[in-house]
Design a protein around this motif. Structure first.
Motif, PDB file in Angstrom:
ATOM      1  N   GLY A  59      70.160  79.582  21.050  1.00  0.00           N
ATOM      2  CA  GLY A  59      70.166  78.203  20.589  1.00  0.00           C
ATOM      3  C   GLY A  59      69.947  77.232  21.729  1.00  0.00           C
ATOM      4  O   GLY A  59      70.034  77.579  22.921  1.00  0.00           O
ATOM      5  N   ALA A  60      69.647  75.993  21.350  1.00  0.00           N
ATOM      6  CA  ALA A  60      69.370  74.941  22.333  1.00  0.00           C
ATOM      7  C   ALA A  60      70.669  74.251  22.734  1.00  0.00           C
ATOM      8  O   ALA A  60      71.530  73.981  21.902  1.00  0.00           O
ATOM      9  N   ARG A  61      70.786  73.966  24.014  1.00  0.00           N
ATOM     10  CA  ARG A  61      71.926  73.189  24.494  1.00  0.00           C
ATOM     11  C   ARG A  61      71.397  71.995  25.296  1.00  0.00           C
ATOM     12  O   ARG A  61      70.351  72.077  25.962  1.00  0.00           O
ATOM     13  N   VAL A  62      72.116  70.893  25.211  1.00  0.00           N
ATOM     14  CA  VAL A  62      71.682  69.654  25.862  1.00  0.00           C
ATOM     15  C   VAL A  62      71.889  69.771  27.365  1.00  0.00           C
ATOM     16  O   VAL A  62      72.924  70.277  27.831  1.00  0.00           O
ATOM     17  N   TRP A  63      70.911  69.282  28.124  1.00  0.00           N
ATOM     18  CA  TRP A  63      70.974  69.277  29.583  1.00  0.00           C
ATOM     19  C   TRP A  63      70.750  67.843  30.042  1.00  0.00           C
ATOM     20  O   TRP A  63      69.647  67.299  29.892  1.00  0.00           O
ATOM     21  N   SER A  64      71.764  67.212  30.583  1.00  0.00           N
ATOM     22  CA  SER A  64      71.702  65.793  30.940  1.00  0.00           C
ATOM     23  C   SER A  64      71.236  65.538  32.361  1.00  0.00           C
ATOM     24  O   SER A  64      70.978  64.389  32.722  1.00  0.00           O
ATOM     25  N   ALA A  65      71.122  66.567  33.180  1.00  0.00           N
ATOM     26  CA  ALA A  65      70.815  66.368  34.597  1.00  0.00           C
ATOM     27  C   ALA A  65      69.488  65.640  34.831  1.00  0.00           C
ATOM     28  O   ALA A  65      69.423  64.736  35.666  1.00  0.00           O
ATOM     29  N   PRO A  66      68.382  65.983  34.142  1.00  0.00           N
ATOM     30  CA  PRO A  66      67.122  65.267  34.405  1.00  0.00           C
ATOM     31  C   PRO A  66      67.216  63.771  34.123  1.00  0.00           C
ATOM     32  O   PRO A  66      66.732  62.954  34.907  1.00  0.00           O
ATOM     33  N   ALA A  67      67.835  63.384  33.004  1.00  0.00           N
ATOM     34  CA  ALA A  67      67.950  61.964  32.679  1.00  0.00           C
ATOM     35  C   ALA A  67      68.800  61.239  33.719  1.00  0.00           C
ATOM     36  O   ALA A  67      68.460  60.118  34.142  1.00  0.00           O
ATOM     37  N   GLU A  68      69.900  61.867  34.140  1.00  0.00           N
ATOM     38  CA  GLU A  68      70.762  61.236  35.140  1.00  0.00           C
ATOM     39  C   GLU A  68      70.038  61.105  36.478  1.00  0.00           C
ATOM     40  O   GLU A  68      70.114  60.058  37.141  1.00  0.00           O
ATOM     41  N   ALA A  69      69.312  62.144  36.887  1.00  0.00           N
ATOM     42  CA  ALA A  69      68.577  62.089  38.151  1.00  0.00           C
ATOM     43  C   ALA A  69      67.469  61.046  38.084  1.00  0.00           C
ATOM     44  O   ALA A  69      67.230  60.307  39.049  1.00  0.00           O
ATOM     45  N   VAL A  73      66.746  69.541  26.257  1.00  0.00           N
ATOM     46  CA  VAL A  73      67.458  70.735  25.806  1.00  0.00           C
ATOM     47  C   VAL A  73      66.932  71.948  26.563  1.00  0.00           C
ATOM     48  O   VAL A  73      65.789  71.967  27.039  1.00  0.00           O
ATOM     49  N   VAL A  74      67.783  72.946  26.667  1.00  0.00           N
ATOM     50  CA  VAL A  74      67.444  74.191  27.366  1.00  0.00           C
ATOM     51  C   VAL A  74      67.622  75.344  26.391  1.00  0.00           C
ATOM     52  O   VAL A  74      68.655  75.448  25.726  1.00  0.00           O
ATOM     53  N   LEU A  75      66.607  76.208  26.315  1.00  0.00           N
ATOM     54  CA  LEU A  75      66.690  77.407  25.490  1.00  0.00           C
ATOM     55  C   LEU A  75      66.547  78.621  26.405  1.00  0.00           C
ATOM     56  O   LEU A  75      65.636  78.661  27.244  1.00  0.00           O
TER      57      LEU A  75
END
Length: 877
Positions: free
Chosen positions: A528-538, A578-580
């Protein structure tokens, strides 16, 4: 306004943006209410909304709105600044077109609602005006029914009894007045402390699916149900509920109840829609009354039309519609109007529990002031909306969505508006659900086609880099705006950024640089897909830092290419990421990262499709990895079977050309070798193992290494081949037939070369003399790997200066084009044209002639060994 005296005037100009429509409605509503013209406010707001929409949306110009008051009524003028349009002819036969087309509805509504109306043109603008006359009513009366004969008035008892019942927060009866005891037969002492639901016969109010427990929790509610009397009979009542709280803050519900046939005492008057009756006096379909006919045939169009009509129906500033997921646990934003942007489209909120839950989804709800209950409607957070009414969309009792309208002022909506909106929602719920199911079916079919095509493309390559590129190209822009693929070489390795793609090629480098600076996502095998916030924050940090430096340097942002790139990259990764996991053979081999631009979200259907794609892509990527590893091993082993290089033989030119058949094969059944034996002596060989591929290559390695070893041990040509024959036969079932031309060469002082040659079943070597004649240089003898006892002999050949010895495998002589074959004669003919050429030129001409002999690629291994004795160079005087 003709001869009428203008007693008040109000004017405003609105910019050509969508938000101006709601602002114009509020301007007209506030103006007319301030003048005391509440009777015509609704019609004026509806007409203004349509005319301003035509100006700012369709004409694309600013809209000037002018309100004029007189004793007879009000006149509203709406002007735009778009002069190039056809002037309509006003006549009894005027055709306004469809009332549901994108523009032009304002004139149709003017004709239906206004007392008088018209269109005036000037060289620079167009005015549409309408006049609404005040009804002939006594001053101060907001709403009144007509005068009726006494026989038509509602029938009541000798006196109307209004039962007043108060229900505490636990649902127990805390107050029961004298009228309640009279109507229902229960005394206050008999019912005190008992659950109100014990006395209620609840049939479910049509269209709402709301139970009594739900109704008691609403701030306001109005409707019908039954009360069980002391004699056991059920008494139909009409009820009006108001939820209050005492000085201690404890909530309770006050219920006013009358007999159902006396409902006129409590029932709020509902103004019938203007278009409830069609022009031919037949009752119109309620769905078409609300949506219009023809209804949009696509889901997005239907939902957008719904929110626009709901907004106009309740004179709201905004409206929204959410659809429920299949399990009814979440609501997804699908259409809005009047809200800041479509930034929350496809965003999801939980219905029952969790942060930001949508608590008013399953029953109608009126929020008089959202500041008192922050977060009650998550979609309206930070939008400036204060009051809101929401109603559920239900089909056969199942929650399918939620429809809501909102206003910037508090206290705008009551139970009356909730009932009107619920009535509309009930009429459209089935159509919305049908359209939604149709969209899901189209999405499923499209997803299936997409996955089939993706599988075909991924199965069509075993190249790792090409597989990575295909993964990215299939996701962008179909599933995401950008993507990045991380790969993991082994369990001890960190994820590596292998591929980055954005739908805008100019942003790829900036995106790659940003992702390279942040830690990769954790390789979690959970599906499943999980949210990854690091790119938006960077991206946000980089944008702030760059902007700060640019402002400190007093440099305009538009002047800096680096600043523009940084800001564009931050915008690109500002949405949901998101990361799969890429899992193959129970191991995480990488991650597929998908991203959206600022304030954008993924739909659940897209994430599910991406998950299916990631499983297929992971297997294809792992297959490509395994293929690459095995190919590298194979090529390394094959290269070990080839000679390391050709030795320099004095006064002899040597050239070799080798072509192995089959993709990825560097060594096949044909082989060659030239090597030193002892001082002044050199061995050469060219052979052909029966068959091609790895099995033939194994015999090739055996033959080449055995030849070198035996020759350097001092064995002559016949002895070397006889021992090689025995070694091949010792291989048993793995043995292969082998044709071999082996020779030993001694360069002579006079410039010639002495050769001793053994031709064991191989195509005969050809000798080219200086005069252009071509003759065989050996006799045929038995091939190797067939019989135990071989009696071979060596033949001596002397090559004079200028002579060429050509040795080939049967891949050369057996080159075919249909029924034609090059053969020994054809090879000899080509060789006869090579007089005076170097050994390299001879080998090249032979290969070129073989390739041109047939159009199809060669299916057999080919080897060419050319040796030439150079002519002595004349000495310069």
């Amino acid at each position: 306004m003709g001869s009428a005296v203008i007693t008040a005037r109000a004017a405003a100009t609105f910019e050509p943006v969508g938000r101006s429509v709601a602002t114009a409605r509020a301007f007209v509503r506030d103006t007319l209410q301030g003048w005391g013209y509440n009777d015509v406010v609704d019609d004026a707001v509806v007409l203004t909304s349509e005319l301003v929409t035509n100006a700012v949306i369709h004409a694309g110009t600013a809209a000037d709105v002018l309100c004029l008051r007189s004793a007879e009524g009000v006149r509203v003028e709406v002007a735009d600044h778009y002069p190039e349009r056809e002037v309509p002819l006003q006549s009894s036969g005027i055709d306004f077109g469809s009332p549901d087309r994108e523009n032009g509805r304002g004139l149709l509504l003017c004709a239906a609602l206004a007392s008088r109306w018209g269109v005036e043109y000037s060289p620079t603008r167009k005015h549409v005006w309408f006049q609404l006359d005040l009804p002939d009513r006594p001053v101060g009366i907001r709403s009144a029914g007509p005068v009726l004969p006494t026989s038509l008035l509602p029938v009541t008892d000798q006196r109307v009894r209004v039962a007043v019942v108060q229900i505490d927060s636990t649902g127990a009866i805390s107050a029961w007045n004298e009228d309640a005891a009279h109507v229902f037969g229960h005394t206050a002492e008999q019912v005190a402390g008992k659950q109100f639901t014990d006395f209620v016969a609840w049939p479910h109010t049509p269209g709402t699916s709301t139970g009594i427990a739900d109704a008691l929790q609403l701030s306001r509610w109005e409707g019908s149900y039954g009360i069980r009397g002391a004699d056991g009979r059920t008494i139909a009542v009409y009820a009006s509920h108001l939820r209050v709280r005492d000085n201690d803050g404890d909530p309770s519900t006050v219920c006013l109840l009358v007999r159902d046939d006396e409902r006129a005492v409590l029932q709020s008057p509902v103004r019938a829609p203007v278009s409830d009756v069609s022009s031919d006096n037949r009752t119109a379909d309620p769905f078409e009354v609300f949506i219009g006919s023809p209804a949009p045939d696509d889901l997005d169009g239907l939902l957008q039309r719904t929110v626009e009509r709901a907004r106009d129906m309740l004179d709201a500033d905004a409206a929204f519609l959410l659809l429920a997921t299949d399990d009814e646990t979440e609501l997804e934003v699908r259409a809005t109007t009047g809200l800041p942007s479509a930034r929350q489209r496809f965003a999801r909120v939980p219905v029952e529990a969790g942060t930001g839950r949508y608590g008013s989804a399953r029953m109608p709800a009126v929020h008089e002031d959202l500041t008192a209950v922050p977060g009650a409607v998550p979609l309206l957070t930070d939008t400036g909306m204060r009051s809101v009414v929401t109603v559920p969309l239900k089909v056969e009792g199942r929650l399918t969505g939620s429809l809501g309208v909102a206003a910037e002022n508090a206290g705008r909506y009551s139970n009356e508006e909730a009932l009107r909106l619920q009535f509309a929602a009930d009429r459209i719920a089935l159509a919305v659900e049908s359209a939604r199911l149709g969209e899901l079916e189209r999405l499923r079919r499209g997803s299936l086609s997409f996955l089939v095509e993706a599988s075909d493309l991924l199965a069509g390559t075993l190249d790792r880099d090409q597989t990575l590129a295909l993964m990215a190209q299939m996701t962008v822009p179909t599933l995401a705006t950008w993507c990045a693929v991380y790969t993991i070489a082994d369990q001890s390795s960190d994820p590596y950024l292998s591929y980055v793609l954005h739908e805008d090629e100019d942003l790829i480098d900036g995106l790659k640089a940003l992702l390279s600076k942040i830690s990769p996502p954790d390789p979690v095998p959970t599906p499943g897909a999980r949210v990854w916030s690091a790119p938006a924050e960077a991206g946000h940090r980089a944008a702030v830092s760059t902007s700060t430096r640019a402002l400190a340097a007093d440099a305009p942002l538009s002047m800096s290419t680096a600043t523009r790139t940084t800001l564009a990259t931050a915008q690109a990764v500002g949405g949901e990421t998101v990361v799969l996991p890429l899992v193959a053979r129970n191991r995480v081999i990488g991650m597929l990262t998908l991203g959206k631009p600022s304030d954008d979200h993924f739909r659940q259907e897209i994430l599910e499709l991406a998950e299916d794609l990631s499983r297929r892509a992971a297997l294809a990527l792992d297959n490509a990895r395994l293929y690459s590893e095995r190919m590298a091993i194979s090529q390394s082993l094959q290269r070990s079977l080839l000679p390391p290089g050709l030795p320099d033989v004095p006064n002899v030119e040597i050239e070799v050309i080798y072509r192995a058949a089959g993709e990825g094969n560097e060594v096949g059944g044909d082989f060659y070798d030239v090597f030193p034996i002892s001082d002044g002596a050199y061995g050469f060989a060219i052979g052909d193992v029966c068959g091609t591929g790895p099995e033939a290559a194994a015999v090739t390695g055996l033959a080449r290494h055995a030849l070198r070893l035996l020759a350097r041990e001092g064995f002559g040509g016949p002895a070397v081949l006889e021992r090689l024959n025995a070694a091949i036969l010792d291989e048993g079932a793995r043995s292969r037939f082998l044709t071999l031309l082996y020779g030993e060469l001694w360069p002579q002082e006079d410039g010639s070369a002495l050769l001793k040659v053994v031709c064991a079943g191989h195509p005969l070597p050809l000798r080219l003399r200086q005069d252009g004649s071509v003759v065989p240089a050996a006799e045929p003898q038995p091939l190797l790997g067939v019989i135990d006892d071989l009696e071979l002999y060596a033949e001596e050949v002397v090559l004079d200066p200028g002579d060429v010895l050509l040795c080939v495998t049967d891949g050369i002589t057996e080159r075919r084009e249909g029924s034609r074959m090059l053969g020994d004669d054809g090879l000899a003919e080509v060789l006869s044209t090579c007089t005076g050429l170097t050994a390299g030129a001879v080998a090249a001409r032979i290969l070129r002639a073989v390739e041109r002999f047939a159009a199809e690629p060669a299916s057999d291994d080919m080897a060419i060994l050319a040796m030439r004795i150079p002519e002595p160079q004349p000495q310069q005087s």
